[in-house]
Enzyme design. Structure first.
Site, PDB file in Angstrom:
ATOM      1  CE  LYS A 195      -3.404   2.803   2.473  1.00 52.76           C
ATOM      2  NZ  LYS A 195      -4.670   2.442   3.664  1.00 52.76           N
ATOM      3  CE  LYS A 248      -6.094   1.989  -0.278  1.00 47.80           C
ATOM      4  NZ  LYS A 248      -6.430   2.641   1.196  1.00 47.80           N
TER       5      LYS A 248
HETATM    6  C1  PBG Z   1      -7.027   3.392   5.245  1.00 55.09           C
HETATM    7  C2  PBG Z   1      -7.595   3.077   3.763  1.00 55.09           C
HETATM    8  C3  PBG Z   1      -7.130   3.770   2.530  1.00 55.09           C
HETATM    9  C4  PBG Z   1      -7.813   3.492   1.963  1.00 55.09           C
HETATM   10  C5  PBG Z   1      -8.599   2.105   2.311  1.00 55.09           C
HETATM   11  N1  PBG Z   1      -7.991   1.972   2.873  1.00 55.09           N
HETATM   12  C6  PBG Z   1      -7.536   5.999   3.164  1.00 55.09           C
HETATM   13  C7  PBG Z   1      -6.069   5.704   3.346  1.00 55.09           C
HETATM   14  O1  PBG Z   1      -4.759   4.749   3.233  1.00 55.09           O
HETATM   15  O2  PBG Z   1      -5.323   7.048   3.604  1.00 55.09           O
HETATM   16  C8  PBG Z   1      -8.140   4.502   0.912  1.00 55.09           C
HETATM   17  C9  PBG Z   1      -8.518   3.901  -0.537  1.00 55.09           C
HETATM   18  C10 PBG Z   1      -9.004   4.876  -1.406  1.00 55.09           C
HETATM   19  O3  PBG Z   1      -8.756   6.019  -1.696  1.00 55.09           O
HETATM   20  O4  PBG Z   1     -10.127   4.683  -2.536  1.00 55.09           O
HETATM   21  N2  PBG Z   1      -7.957   2.934   6.104  1.00 55.09           N
END
Ligand code: PBG
Length: 323
Positions: A195, A248
């Site tokens: 991520k 991601k």
């Molecule tokens: C954190 C989380 C995020 C997303 C999914 N889980 C945001 C972040 O890390 O700031 C982002 C998903 C998206 O942008 O569609 N709980």
């Protein structure tokens, strides 16, 4: 393989030839729809930067889940936005918290849909970071303790799979061990393994009300230029018990999806995130792009790169077209 003997255009000349040689197929089986759950009833709160997506109260989420199931989509991933935020995000592991309430209601009223939960703290903390703050940073090991509580609480409320997205070191192992000792050894973990600290999460932070109140997430989420490190993250998560590994965002990281698939041969999920959705929607609303066409092209591209499943806000739209 010389022209004029070889003419690749022969097999492109009509749709039936193209269908026969099509290498990658997108199916409704590949899709997971994210949902944002808020307290209250009869609440549908549109998210301005994500046209077509809204925060939903539990009753509305139940209706939405019925529609999602009836389209043949296998599952949803739930994000909770609680009434009450505090320094440790305690609503996240409260058995009567927002997600737990949603899980029980959907499980009962919409059988046959897989319920996954995002396991993280940014939506639940008043500072908007993904764990417990010590000094100016998130304390890794203290956060593991509450991630474990959150996961077990989701499992008890009926989650079919938990998806930790916090990026703390050691979390998959800690969660696996806790789930096993609480009687949930059958419950799979979908790990947000690679991520990245991405600008493409912008609209999500409006949707989940989770913008950090100071600093950013670069001390825990990955640095976008790093691919080798992404593979190490995936390797660690698999060693700690991840059942599915996720990359991601998706579109700027297709190379990572491909390398993870090739190197590990594990089920790979890709998250087509909020900013990727917003870009297409915004251009389409301006009349600059053909929305359905680029949506399908983007999703096929993610699949072709090696993803087995795609978490996408387009899940319903794509499912309708795929029918
Ligand atoms: C954190 C989380 C995020 C997303 C999914 N889980 C945001 C972040 O890390 O700031 C982002 C998903 C998206 O942008 O569609 N709980």
């Amino acid at each position: 393989m010389n022209f004029p003997i070889t003419r690749p255009r022969r097999l492109r000349q009509n749709e039936n030839f193209r269908r026969l040689i099509r290498e990658t197929k997108l199916s409704v089986d590949d899709l997971i729809m994210p949902l944002f759950i808020v307290p209250g009833s009869r609440v549908t709160n549109p998210i301005s930067s994500m046209p077509g997506i809204a925060q939903l109260s539990v009753d509305r989420a139940v209706d939405e889940c019925k529609a999602i199931r009836d389209l043949g989509i296998p599952g949803v991933i739930l994000f909770g936005i609680p009434d009450h935020k505090d320094a440790v995000g305690s609503d996240a592991y409260n058995d009567s918290g927002i997600i737990q309430t949603a899980l029980r209601a959907i499980k009962e009223q919409v059988p046959g849909l897989l319920l996954m939960t995002d396991v993280c703290f940014c939506e639940y903390t008043d500072h908007g970071h993904c764990g417990i703050i010590k000094g100016q940073d998130v304390d890794n090991d203290a956060t593991l303790e509450i991630l474990v509580k959150e996961s077990v609480s989701h499992a008890r409320a009926g989650a079919d799979m938990v998806a930790p997205s916090d990026m703390m070191d050691g979390r998959i192992g800690a969660i696996r061990e806790a789930l096993d000792s609480e009687g949930f050894s059958h419950l799979p973990i979908l790990a947000y393994s690679a991520k990245f600290a991405s600008g493409f999460y912008g609209p999500f932070r409006e949707a989940a009300e989770s913008t950090p109140q100071f600093g950013d997430r670069r001390s825990y989420q990955m640095d976008p230029p790093n691919a080798e490190e992404a593979l190490r993250e995936v390797e660690l998560d698999i060693a700690e018990g991840a059942d599915i590994v996720m990359v991601k965002p998706a579109l700027p990281y297709l190379d990572i999806i491909r390398r993870v698939k090739e190197q590990f041969g594990y089920p790979v999920a890709a998250y087509n995130v909020s900013g990727e959705y917003a870009m297409i929607k915004a251009a389409a609303l301006n009349g600059w792009l053909d929305e359905q066409r680029v949506m399908m092209e983007a999703l096929i591209g993610i699949k072709r790169a090696g993803a087995d499943m795609i978490l996408t806000y387009f899940a319903k739209d794509a499912a309708k077209l795929l029918r």
